[in-house]
Design a protein around this motif. Structure first.
Motif, PDB file in Angstrom:
ATOM      1  N   TRP A 267       0.793  -1.228   0.000  1.00 29.86           N
ATOM      2  CA  TRP A 267       0.000   0.000   0.000  1.00 29.86           C
ATOM      3  C   TRP A 267       0.827   1.281   0.000  1.00 29.86           C
ATOM      4  O   TRP A 267       0.460   2.256  -0.657  1.00 29.86           O
ATOM      5  CB  TRP A 267      -0.954   0.011   1.199  1.00 29.86           C
ATOM      6  N   LEU A 268       1.932   1.309   0.755  1.00 31.03           N
ATOM      7  CA  LEU A 268       2.759   2.510   0.792  1.00 31.03           C
ATOM      8  C   LEU A 268       4.045   2.366  -0.009  1.00 31.03           C
ATOM      9  O   LEU A 268       4.968   3.171   0.134  1.00 31.03           O
ATOM     10  CB  LEU A 268       3.094   2.900   2.237  1.00 31.03           C
ATOM     11  N   SER A 269       4.105   1.386  -0.868  1.00 30.25           N
ATOM     12  CA  SER A 269       5.257   1.272  -1.752  1.00 30.25           C
ATOM     13  C   SER A 269       5.280   2.446  -2.720  1.00 30.25           C
ATOM     14  O   SER A 269       4.249   2.789  -3.300  1.00 30.25           O
ATOM     15  CB  SER A 269       5.199  -0.034  -2.546  1.00 30.25           C
ATOM     16  N   PRO A 270       6.454   3.069  -2.938  1.00 32.59           N
ATOM     17  CA  PRO A 270       6.538   4.112  -3.971  1.00 32.59           C
ATOM     18  C   PRO A 270       6.147   3.593  -5.355  1.00 32.59           C
ATOM     19  O   PRO A 270       5.805   4.386  -6.236  1.00 32.59           O
ATOM     20  CB  PRO A 270       8.013   4.523  -3.926  1.00 32.59           C
ATOM     21  N   ASP A 271       6.182   2.265  -5.537  1.00 35.20           N
ATOM     22  CA  ASP A 271       5.870   1.666  -6.835  1.00 35.20           C
ATOM     23  C   ASP A 271       4.486   1.017  -6.858  1.00 35.20           C
ATOM     24  O   ASP A 271       4.203   0.181  -7.723  1.00 35.20           O
ATOM     25  CB  ASP A 271       6.942   0.619  -7.181  1.00 35.20           C
ATOM     26  N   ALA A 306       4.545  12.515  -8.873  1.00 33.26           N
ATOM     27  CA  ALA A 306       5.757  11.979  -8.250  1.00 33.26           C
ATOM     28  C   ALA A 306       5.533  11.585  -6.803  1.00 33.26           C
ATOM     29  O   ALA A 306       4.865  12.292  -6.038  1.00 33.26           O
ATOM     30  CB  ALA A 306       6.888  12.998  -8.338  1.00 33.26           C
ATOM     31  N   ARG A 307       6.092  10.441  -6.435  1.00 32.13           N
ATOM     32  CA  ARG A 307       6.189  10.010  -5.044  1.00 32.13           C
ATOM     33  C   ARG A 307       7.650  10.138  -4.608  1.00 32.13           C
ATOM     34  O   ARG A 307       8.515  10.476  -5.408  1.00 32.13           O
ATOM     35  CB  ARG A 307       5.713   8.554  -4.903  1.00 32.13           C
ATOM     36  N   GLN A 308       7.917   9.824  -3.342  1.00 32.13           N
ATOM     37  CA  GLN A 308       9.276   9.939  -2.808  1.00 32.13           C
ATOM     38  C   GLN A 308       9.709   8.614  -2.186  1.00 32.13           C
ATOM     39  O   GLN A 308       8.873   7.849  -1.693  1.00 32.13           O
ATOM     40  CB  GLN A 308       9.347  11.051  -1.745  1.00 32.13           C
ATOM     41  N   HIS A 309      11.003   8.363  -2.200  1.00 30.52           N
ATOM     42  CA  HIS A 309      11.562   7.227  -1.458  1.00 30.52           C
ATOM     43  C   HIS A 309      11.494   7.585   0.022  1.00 30.52           C
ATOM     44  O   HIS A 309      11.995   8.623   0.456  1.00 30.52           O
ATOM     45  CB  HIS A 309      13.009   6.989  -1.890  1.00 30.52           C
ATOM     46  N   TRP A 310      10.872   6.703   0.808  1.00 30.75           N
ATOM     47  CA  TRP A 310      10.626   6.996   2.218  1.00 30.75           C
ATOM     48  C   TRP A 310      11.913   7.145   3.030  1.00 30.75           C
ATOM     49  O   TRP A 310      11.909   7.810   4.079  1.00 30.75           O
ATOM     50  CB  TRP A 310       9.779   5.895   2.840  1.00 30.75           C
ATOM     51  N   GLY A 311      12.999   6.537   2.590  1.00 34.71           N
ATOM     52  CA  GLY A 311      14.221   6.558   3.382  1.00 34.71           C
ATOM     53  C   GLY A 311      15.176   7.668   3.019  1.00 34.71           C
ATOM     54  O   GLY A 311      16.318   7.687   3.504  1.00 34.71           O
ATOM     55  N   LYS A 312      14.739   8.611   2.169  1.00 34.75           N
ATOM     56  CA  LYS A 312      15.640   9.679   1.732  1.00 34.75           C
ATOM     57  C   LYS A 312      14.979  11.046   1.948  1.00 34.75           C
ATOM     58  O   LYS A 312      13.890  11.141   2.499  1.00 34.75           O
ATOM     59  CB  LYS A 312      16.036   9.440   0.271  1.00 34.75           C
ATOM     60  N   PHE A 314      12.942  14.340   1.625  1.00 30.83           N
ATOM     61  CA  PHE A 314      11.827  14.948   0.915  1.00 30.83           C
ATOM     62  C   PHE A 314      11.074  15.854   1.878  1.00 30.83           C
ATOM     63  O   PHE A 314      11.236  15.767   3.093  1.00 30.83           O
ATOM     64  CB  PHE A 314      10.882  13.893   0.311  1.00 30.83           C
ATOM     65  N   LYS A 315      10.248  16.735   1.328  1.00 28.62           N
ATOM     66  CA  LYS A 315       9.546  17.705   2.170  1.00 28.62           C
ATOM     67  C   LYS A 315       8.038  17.536   2.163  1.00 28.62           C
ATOM     68  O   LYS A 315       7.335  18.196   2.931  1.00 28.62           O
ATOM     69  CB  LYS A 315       9.900  19.129   1.742  1.00 28.62           C
ATOM     70  N   SER A 316       7.499  16.671   1.317  1.00 23.70           N
ATOM     71  CA  SER A 316       6.051  16.509   1.208  1.00 23.70           C
ATOM     72  C   SER A 316       5.447  16.110   2.556  1.00 23.70           C
ATOM     73  O   SER A 316       6.056  15.365   3.336  1.00 23.70           O
ATOM     74  CB  SER A 316       5.706  15.456   0.165  1.00 23.70           C
ATOM     75  N   THR A 317       4.257  16.580   2.813  1.00 20.41           N
ATOM     76  CA  THR A 317       3.541  16.264   4.044  1.00 20.41           C
ATOM     77  C   THR A 317       2.290  15.451   3.708  1.00 20.41           C
ATOM     78  O   THR A 317       2.028  15.136   2.547  1.00 20.41           O
ATOM     79  CB  THR A 317       3.141  17.550   4.780  1.00 20.41           C
ATOM     80  N   GLU A 318       1.527  15.117   4.738  1.00 23.03           N
ATOM     81  CA  GLU A 318       0.378  14.245   4.548  1.00 23.03           C
ATOM     82  C   GLU A 318      -0.602  14.784   3.508  1.00 23.03           C
ATOM     83  O   GLU A 318      -1.195  14.022   2.740  1.00 23.03           O
ATOM     84  CB  GLU A 318      -0.347  14.032   5.884  1.00 23.03           C
ATOM     85  N   ASN A 319      -0.760  16.073   3.445  1.00 20.63           N
ATOM     86  CA  ASN A 319      -1.712  16.657   2.499  1.00 20.63           C
ATOM     87  C   ASN A 319      -1.372  16.290   1.063  1.00 20.63           C
ATOM     88  O   ASN A 319      -2.269  16.010   0.253  1.00 20.63           O
ATOM     89  CB  ASN A 319      -1.753  18.185   2.651  1.00 20.63           C
ATOM     90  N   GLU A 320      -0.071  16.326   0.734  1.00 21.65           N
ATOM     91  CA  GLU A 320       0.342  15.940  -0.619  1.00 21.65           C
ATOM     92  C   GLU A 320       0.393  14.430  -0.787  1.00 21.65           C
ATOM     93  O   GLU A 320      -0.011  13.886  -1.824  1.00 21.65           O
ATOM     94  CB  GLU A 320       1.727  16.518  -0.957  1.00 21.65           C
ATOM     95  N   GLU A 322      -1.218  11.835   0.730  1.00 21.07           N
ATOM     96  CA  GLU A 322      -2.408  10.988   0.733  1.00 21.07           C
ATOM     97  C   GLU A 322      -3.082  10.922  -0.638  1.00 21.07           C
ATOM     98  O   GLU A 322      -3.740   9.938  -0.975  1.00 21.07           O
ATOM     99  CB  GLU A 322      -3.400  11.453   1.792  1.00 21.07           C
ATOM    100  N   ASP A 323      -2.887  11.938  -1.458  1.00 15.16           N
ATOM    101  CA  ASP A 323      -3.459  11.913  -2.808  1.00 15.16           C
ATOM    102  C   ASP A 323      -2.671  11.017  -3.753  1.00 15.16           C
ATOM    103  O   ASP A 323      -3.174  10.652  -4.820  1.00 15.16           O
ATOM    104  CB  ASP A 323      -3.504  13.329  -3.388  1.00 15.16           C
ATOM    105  N   LEU A 324      -1.441  10.669  -3.373  1.00 17.72           N
ATOM    106  CA  LEU A 324      -0.573   9.876  -4.247  1.00 17.72           C
ATOM    107  C   LEU A 324      -0.681   8.378  -3.989  1.00 17.72           C
ATOM    108  O   LEU A 324      -0.208   7.583  -4.803  1.00 17.72           O
ATOM    109  CB  LEU A 324       0.887  10.315  -4.053  1.00 17.72           C
ATOM    110  N   TYR A 325      -1.295   7.990  -2.867  1.00 18.71           N
ATOM    111  CA  TYR A 325      -1.373   6.582  -2.489  1.00 18.71           C
ATOM    112  C   TYR A 325      -2.843   6.183  -2.336  1.00 18.71           C
ATOM    113  O   TYR A 325      -3.490   6.560  -1.347  1.00 18.71           O
ATOM    114  CB  TYR A 325      -0.609   6.339  -1.184  1.00 18.71           C
TER     115      TYR A 325
END
Length: 357
Positions: A267-271, A306-312, A314-320, A322-325
Motif C-alpha cells: 500500500w505505501l510502496s513508492p511503486d 511523483a512520489r518519494q523514497h521513504w528513506g531519503k 523529501f519535504k512533502s507532508t500528509e496533504n500531498e 495521501e493523494d498519491l497513495y
C-alpha cells in the motif's frame, strides 16, 4: 524461502546465501542496510521486470504497539500483509522476515556511454533492453552511462581490481570535495572528468549478482533524495531536472542515478499500482544546496504524480502524500488497529502521518 532475523544486513544475508549457492534477484546499490529497514522503506534494485525487495517477502513477524506478536503473510493475517510490507516502522517492530531466495547465477554487465539527448530519443528501447538496467546521468556534460545486465552461463571474467577501483573512488571523491568549494568550476570540471578522465568507464564483465548489481564501495556519507515518477513520464522528468539545474544555475558535482522498478501491491510502496522510474539526486559536500536543488525538483515533479523514497530526503507532508497513495486511508486504519497508543511515532512520522501520530 529463507528465515532471517530482521536486524541482519543485506551484506550478511548474501554472504550466508552464497554458501548454499543461493542469492536474491532484487538487490539495491547499497547492502549495508538491514533487511527490515530495506523492506520498510520500499528499497529496490533496477530493472523493469523486477519489483522492490518487499515483494520478495513471504511473511514477517511483528510486535505491535499493543505488545502482540503477529505473523503476517499471505496465509496468516493476510488482511494486514500489504500494509506491513512497506510500513516505515510505524506499525510495530519487525523481528523476523521470511524471504524468497533463488539459485545463484552469473550476470553479464555491459556499459555504454551515450549522449543524453540520444538516450532520450530511444528511452523506451533503453528501459526494456536488459533484465537489470540503470543509468548514471551527468547533466553538465550532457552524457549518460547506461548499465545493461543480464543472466548468463558464462564464468566470471574481466573484473577490475578491487584495489584499483577503490583507489579511483577515493580520487574521485577527493575531486568532488575540492570542487564543492568552487561552484563556478564544477560544470567545466565535470565535463572534463566525463570526456577525458574516464569517470564513466565502459565495462564488459561477468560476475555474481552482488558484485555487479551492488556498488562494491562504501560511499562517503552524502545527502540524497529519490523522486519516483510513473515510467511513462521518464523523458519529461529528465527534461524537468535538466531545466531546474539550468534555471537555478546549479553546479552539481555528482551524477543523477536513474532506475526502473516494476509496480507492486504494497500500500505505501513508492511503486504501488504501476511501473515507476526512480531519480536519485545526489550531492557531495554541497549540503547547502539540499533545499534549493532537491526541493525544487520535488516541487516540479509533483505535477507528474511523483512520489518519494521513504528513506531519503523529501519535504512533502500528509496533504500531498495521501493523494498519491490510493490505499492511504486503509493503511491509517491498520496503524490505528496495531498501534492505537502511538508507541511507534517519531518526529518524522508525526510529519508524514500527523492524523495518526
Amino acid at each position: 524461502a529463507c528465515y532471517i532475523k530482521a536486524g541482519t544486513t543485506l551484506e550478511e544475508i548474501l554472504a550466508v546465501l552464497g554458501k548454499y549457492k543461493l542469492t536474491l534477484d532484487v538487490l539495491p546499490s547499497v547492502v549495508e542496510q538491514t533487511i527490515a529497514g530495506a523492506i520498510a522503506t520500499g528499497t529496490h534494485g533496477s530493472g523493469i521486470s523486477h519489483k522492490n525487495l518487499a515483494a520478495l517477502v513471504h511473511s514477517v513477524q511483528i510486535v505491535t504497539g499493543r505488545g502482540d506478536v503477529l505473523t503476517v503473510g499471505q496465509n496468516e493475517n493476510s488482511e494486514l500483509f500489504e500494509a506491513v510490507k512497506v510500513s516505515l516502522g510505524t506499525l510495530g517492530v519487525i523481528t523476523q522476515v521470511t524471504l524468497q531466495a533463488v539459485l545463484t547465477f552469473n550476470v553479464h554487465e555491459r556499459t555504454e556511454l551515450m549522449a543524453l539527448d540520444d538516450m532520450l530519443e530511444n528511452m523506451d528501447q533503453v528501459i526494456h533492453s536488459s533484465e537489470w538496467i540503470k543509468i548514471w546521468m551527468e547533466v553538465h556534460s550532457g552524457m549518460a552511462l547506461v548499465f545493461r545486465c543480464n543472466k548468463t552461463t558464462e564464468k566470471p571474467r574481466d573484473n577490475p581490481s578491487r584495489l584499483l577501483e577503490d583507489a579511483k573512488m577515493v580520487l574521485f571523491e577527493g575531486v568532488q570535495w575540492f570542487i564543492s568549494y568552487f561552484p563556478s568550476i564544477i560544470p567545466t570540471t565535470m565535463k572534463f572528468l566525463v570526456h577525458y578522465m574516464d569517470a564513466f568507464p565502459t565495462v564488459d564483465r561477468v560476475d555474481v549478482p552482488e558484485k555487479v548489481l551492488c556498488i562494491p564501495h562504501r560511499l562517503a556519507l552524502h545527502p540524497e533524495a529519490e523522486i519516483v515518477v510513473p515510467i511513462q513520464h521518464t523523458v519529461k522528468a529528465i527534461q524537468i531536472i535538466r531545466n531546474v539545474v539550468k534555471r537555478l544555475d546549479l553546479g552539481l558535482n555528482f551524477i543523477t542515478e536513474v532506475r526502473f522498478v516494476r509496480g507492486d501491491s504494497a500500500w505505501l510502496s513508492p511503486d504501488y499500482g504501476q511501473d515507476y522510474c526512480h531519480f536519485s539526486l545526489l550531492l557531495y559536500g554541497q549540503e547547502r544546496m539540499v533545499h534549493k536543488y532537491f526541493y525544487a525538483v520535488e516541487d516540479e515533479l509533483l505535477a507528474l504524480g511523483a512520489r518519494q523514497h521513504w528513506g531519503k530526503i523529501f519535504k512533502s507532508t500528509e496533504n500531498e502524500l495521501e493523494d498519491l497513495y490510493p490505499k492511504w486511508n486503509e493503511f491509517m486504519a491498520v496503524k490505528q488497529r496495531l498501534d492505537p497508543d502511538k508507541v511507534f511515532c517519531n518526529a518524522f512520522l508525526k510529519r508524514v502521518f500527523p492524523s495518526v501520530c
